[in-house]
Enzyme design. Sequence first.
Site, short mmCIF file in Angstrom:
data_model
loop_
_atom_site.label_atom_id
_atom_site.label_comp_id
_atom_site.label_asym_id
_atom_site.label_seq_id
_atom_site.Cartn_x
_atom_site.Cartn_y
_atom_site.Cartn_z
N CYS A 143 9.76 8.05 -1.58
CA CYS A 143 9.03 8.25 -2.83
C CYS A 143 8.32 9.59 -2.86
CB CYS A 143 8.01 7.12 -3.03
SG CYS A 143 8.79 5.50 -3.16
N ASP A 144 8.16 10.12 -4.05
CA ASP A 144 7.46 11.39 -4.21
C ASP A 144 5.99 11.15 -4.56
OD1 ASP A 144 7.46 10.69 -6.92
OD2 ASP A 144 9.15 12.00 -7.40
#
Length: 131
Positions: free
Chosen positions: A14-15
């Site tokens: 995930c960012d």
Amino acid sequence: MNYAIKMKVRDYECDLQGIVNNANYQHYTEHARHEMLLQMGVSFADLHQRGIDCVVARITLSYKTPLRSTDEFEVQTRVEKEGVRYVFHQDIVRLPDNKLACRAKVDIVAVVNGELAAQCPELDDLLLKDS
């Protein structure tokens, strides 16, 4: 050929926005293609040893609904042949609501003994047996 594999989003995919980084969807589809072959009793390494390489010629990804950390999802794969290309249609579907997260079209060509092959009966037998 139709195939499906269930997976789960890992935190590091995930960012900063808390959603899966776009590049990881390509990893998911690639992993599903590899696992599909393994379920058939062959690997990309086995094919390479026989002089057959499956080479990605084009990938199109359409993002629909973002996946988030710990989401479970399924990569659904269907294969057909168009000319010299093996076309993998892959949907990444979030579970349990079956919401489409990403749709991929992956064009693969066979390179046999270093040359682009118009025909590869071994891959036809593997990938198109349910077609």
